[in-house]
Design a protein around this motif. Structure first.
Motif, PDB file in Angstrom:
ATOM      1  N   VAL A   1       0.826  -1.215   0.000  1.00 16.05           N
ATOM      2  CA  VAL A   1       0.000   0.000   0.000  1.00 16.05           C
ATOM      3  C   VAL A   1       0.861   1.267   0.000  1.00 16.05           C
ATOM      4  CG1 VAL A   1      -1.969  -1.130   1.077  1.00 16.05           C
ATOM      5  CG2 VAL A   1      -0.241  -0.040   2.531  1.00 16.05           C
ATOM      6  N   GLY A   2       2.161   1.100  -0.253  1.00 17.79           N
ATOM      7  CA  GLY A   2       3.021   2.260  -0.426  1.00 17.79           C
ATOM      8  C   GLY A   2       3.748   2.743   0.797  1.00 17.79           C
ATOM      9  N   HIS A   3       3.622   2.033   1.916  1.00 20.54           N
ATOM     10  CA  HIS A   3       4.368   2.407   3.104  1.00 20.54           C
ATOM     11  C   HIS A   3       5.807   1.900   2.994  1.00 20.54           C
ATOM     12  CE1 HIS A   3       0.347   2.690   5.510  1.00 20.54           C
ATOM     13  NE2 HIS A   3       0.508   3.672   4.644  1.00 20.54           N
ATOM     14  N   ALA A   4       6.660   2.331   3.922  1.00 18.35           N
ATOM     15  CA  ALA A   4       8.085   2.007   3.815  1.00 18.35           C
ATOM     16  C   ALA A   4       8.588   1.340   5.098  1.00 18.35           C
ATOM     17  CB  ALA A   4       8.889   3.279   3.537  1.00 18.35           C
ATOM     18  N   PRO A   5       8.279   0.054   5.286  1.00 21.18           N
ATOM     19  CA  PRO A   5       8.744  -0.635   6.493  1.00 21.18           C
ATOM     20  C   PRO A   5      10.253  -0.861   6.461  1.00 21.18           C
ATOM     21  CG  PRO A   5       7.761  -2.212   4.989  1.00 21.18           C
ATOM     22  CD  PRO A   5       7.524  -0.846   4.393  1.00 21.18           C
ATOM     23  N   LEU A   6      10.924  -0.463   7.512  1.00 22.72           N
ATOM     24  CA  LEU A   6      12.377  -0.615   7.597  1.00 22.72           C
ATOM     25  C   LEU A   6      12.730  -1.254   8.930  1.00 22.72           C
ATOM     26  CD1 LEU A   6      13.258   2.919   6.258  1.00 22.72           C
ATOM     27  CD2 LEU A   6      13.877   0.797   5.104  1.00 22.72           C
ATOM     28  N   ASP A   7      13.513  -2.305   8.870  1.00 18.33           N
ATOM     29  CA  ASP A   7      13.973  -2.936  10.106  1.00 18.33           C
ATOM     30  C   ASP A   7      14.687  -1.890  10.951  1.00 18.33           C
ATOM     31  OD1 ASP A   7      15.920  -4.370  11.913  1.00 18.33           O
ATOM     32  OD2 ASP A   7      14.891  -6.093  11.039  1.00 18.33           O
ATOM     33  N   PRO A   8      14.324  -1.756  12.241  1.00 16.19           N
ATOM     34  CA  PRO A   8      14.953  -0.736  13.090  1.00 16.19           C
ATOM     35  C   PRO A   8      16.476  -0.830  13.125  1.00 16.19           C
ATOM     36  CG  PRO A   8      13.060  -1.691  14.194  1.00 16.19           C
ATOM     37  CD  PRO A   8      13.299  -2.523  12.967  1.00 16.19           C
ATOM     38  N   ARG A   9      16.993  -2.027  12.901  1.00 20.20           N
ATOM     39  CA  ARG A   9      18.449  -2.198  12.964  1.00 20.20           C
ATOM     40  C   ARG A   9      19.162  -1.581  11.773  1.00 20.20           C
ATOM     41  NH1 ARG A   9      18.180  -8.519  13.636  1.00 20.20           N
ATOM     42  NH2 ARG A   9      16.348  -8.063  12.344  1.00 20.20           N
ATOM     43  N   VAL A  10      18.449  -1.330  10.694  1.00 24.58           N
ATOM     44  CA  VAL A  10      19.093  -0.729   9.535  1.00 24.58           C
ATOM     45  C   VAL A  10      18.542   0.655   9.213  1.00 24.58           C
ATOM     46  CG1 VAL A  10      19.618  -2.961   8.497  1.00 24.58           C
ATOM     47  CG2 VAL A  10      17.494  -1.798   7.893  1.00 24.58           C
ATOM     48  N   ALA A  11      17.466   1.055   9.884  1.00 24.46           N
ATOM     49  CA  ALA A  11      16.854   2.347   9.583  1.00 24.46           C
ATOM     50  C   ALA A  11      17.832   3.497   9.771  1.00 24.46           C
ATOM     51  CB  ALA A  11      15.621   2.562  10.457  1.00 24.46           C
ATOM     52  N   GLY A  12      18.681   3.397  10.782  1.00 20.22           N
ATOM     53  CA  GLY A  12      19.632   4.474  11.044  1.00 20.22           C
ATOM     54  C   GLY A  12      20.608   4.718   9.914  1.00 20.22           C
ATOM     55  N   ALA A  13      20.791   3.733   9.066  1.00 20.47           N
ATOM     56  CA  ALA A  13      21.725   3.890   7.950  1.00 20.47           C
ATOM     57  C   ALA A  13      21.241   4.927   6.948  1.00 20.47           C
ATOM     58  CB  ALA A  13      21.933   2.551   7.243  1.00 20.47           C
ATOM     59  N   LEU A  14      19.931   5.219   6.955  1.00 26.70           N
ATOM     60  CA  LEU A  14      19.399   6.182   5.998  1.00 26.70           C
ATOM     61  C   LEU A  14      19.384   7.599   6.541  1.00 26.70           C
ATOM     62  CD1 LEU A  14      16.432   4.147   4.521  1.00 26.70           C
ATOM     63  CD2 LEU A  14      18.628   4.642   3.481  1.00 26.70           C
ATOM     64  N   LEU A  15      19.713   7.766   7.805  1.00 26.82           N
ATOM     65  CA  LEU A  15      19.762   9.104   8.368  1.00 26.82           C
ATOM     66  C   LEU A  15      21.053   9.798   7.969  1.00 26.82           C
ATOM     67  CD1 LEU A  15      18.474   8.334  11.970  1.00 26.82           C
ATOM     68  CD2 LEU A  15      17.220   9.491  10.149  1.00 26.82           C
ATOM     69  N   PRO A  16      21.025  11.109   7.785  1.00 24.00           N
ATOM     70  CA  PRO A  16      22.262  11.827   7.489  1.00 24.00           C
ATOM     71  C   PRO A  16      23.295  11.576   8.575  1.00 24.00           C
ATOM     72  CG  PRO A  16      20.354  13.245   7.202  1.00 24.00           C
ATOM     73  CD  PRO A  16      19.854  11.990   7.847  1.00 24.00           C
ATOM     74  N   GLU A  17      24.540  11.477   8.193  1.00 22.99           N
ATOM     75  CA  GLU A  17      25.587  11.204   9.172  1.00 22.99           C
ATOM     76  C   GLU A  17      25.867  12.413  10.049  1.00 22.99           C
ATOM     77  OE1 GLU A  17      29.059   9.245   7.673  1.00 22.99           O
ATOM     78  OE2 GLU A  17      27.938   8.333   6.062  1.00 22.99           O
ATOM     79  N   ALA A  18      25.550  13.594   9.536  1.00 25.14           N
ATOM     80  CA  ALA A  18      25.763  14.799  10.317  1.00 25.14           C
ATOM     81  C   ALA A  18      24.764  15.836   9.861  1.00 25.14           C
ATOM     82  CB  ALA A  18      27.191  15.326  10.123  1.00 25.14           C
ATOM     83  N   GLY A  19      24.557  16.853  10.674  1.00 28.73           N
ATOM     84  CA  GLY A  19      23.651  17.918  10.268  1.00 28.73           C
ATOM     85  C   GLY A  19      22.970  18.543  11.450  1.00 28.73           C
ATOM     86  N   ASP A  20      22.434  19.722  11.228  1.00 26.26           N
ATOM     87  CA  ASP A  20      21.733  20.468  12.262  1.00 26.26           C
ATOM     88  C   ASP A  20      20.393  19.814  12.531  1.00 26.26           C
ATOM     89  OD1 ASP A  20      20.595  22.308  13.911  1.00 26.26           O
ATOM     90  OD2 ASP A  20      20.638  23.971  12.478  1.00 26.26           O
ATOM     91  N   ALA A  21      20.122  19.499  13.779  1.00 26.45           N
ATOM     92  CA  ALA A  21      18.870  18.832  14.128  1.00 26.45           C
ATOM     93  C   ALA A  21      17.671  19.719  13.807  1.00 26.45           C
ATOM     94  CB  ALA A  21      18.867  18.446  15.610  1.00 26.45           C
ATOM     95  N   ASP A  22      17.847  21.037  13.874  1.00 22.66           N
ATOM     96  CA  ASP A  22      16.743  21.947  13.584  1.00 22.66           C
ATOM     97  C   ASP A  22      16.552  22.114  12.079  1.00 22.66           C
ATOM     98  OD1 ASP A  22      16.176  25.257  13.172  1.00 22.66           O
ATOM     99  OD2 ASP A  22      14.786  24.113  14.415  1.00 22.66           O
ATOM    100  N   ALA A  23      17.653  22.223  11.364  1.00 23.61           N
ATOM    101  CA  ALA A  23      17.687  22.302   9.901  1.00 23.61           C
ATOM    102  C   ALA A  23      16.997  23.534   9.327  1.00 23.61           C
ATOM    103  CB  ALA A  23      17.092  21.044   9.273  1.00 23.61           C
ATOM    104  N   GLY A  24      16.479  24.423  10.175  1.00 23.08           N
ATOM    105  CA  GLY A  24      15.885  25.656   9.690  1.00 23.08           C
ATOM    106  C   GLY A  24      14.580  25.478   8.941  1.00 23.08           C
TER     107      GLY A  24
END
Length: 203
Positions: A119-142
């Protein structure tokens, strides 16, 4: 009924997955493939979801995912693999995979992931989900208040049309906001943006 193609180079795995997926009666494995090339050839035969291994001969899962998504945009790909490193995850998602699960997932988790992908959702195993997060950056991001609203709805799994309806704006405006959001938080797709939102945006 969700029609599934299982692509894995081990016959026992293919047979086992077919049995596991059919257990609840709403999912059926209509085809199997031993490599990416076979998966691509079989994908046009009325398939809704491809459960895709990454490590296969002839054509690997990343290349097969990219080819299937290009030829059949309506087909969703759920990666099922033993690999959980950042590069593998990002390559698979960049190729067009909708979800990513590891092979030691519980049977019920796998069936739920197939339903979510369908149905178009994006299930990601929690153990690998963090790999898609930016490695660095401002948490607020403006981000602006409106951009945060859009991002929260995307993180809930809503499509652009649903986001537009919820906020009283056009789909074109939603797409413009998403383009700005992607640039500001340093991601390239809505799946990564949703993961960023869950980690950085408060309720």
């Amino acid at each position: 009924m969700i029609r599934v193609l299982v692509a894995d180079d081990h016959s026992m795995v293919r047979e086992g997955l077919a049995s596991v997926l059919a257990a609840d009666g709403d999912i059926t494995v209509t085809a199997t493939a031993a490599n990416g090339a076979e998966a691509l050839a079989a994908a046009g035969n009325g398939v809704d979801v491809v459960v895709m291994d990454l490590s296969m001969p002839v054509m690997d899962g990343v290349a097969a995912t990219r080819a299937i998504r290009a030829a059949h945009p309506g087909i969703r790909v759920l990666v099922l693999t033993s690999f959980g490193d950042r590069d593998q995850v990002r390559r698979a998602v960049a190729a067009g995979a909708t979800g990513y699960q590891l092979k030691d997932a519980e049977p019920a988790e796998l069936r739920a992931a197939v339903r979510a992908v369908a149905v178009g959702h994006a299930p990601l195993d929690p153990r690998v989900a963090g790999a898609l997060l930016p490695e660095a950056g401002d948490a607020d991001a403006g981000l602006s208040a409106r951009e945060r609203e859009v991002l929260r709805l995307v993180a809930e799994g809503r499509a652009n049309k649903q986001v537009a309806a919820a906020l009283g704006i056009t789909e074109r405006t939603v797409k413009a906001h998403l383009g700005s959001i992607f640039r500001q938080i340093g991601v390239a797709d809505r799946t990564s943006a949703a993961l960023w939102a869950r980690d950085h945006l408060s309720g």
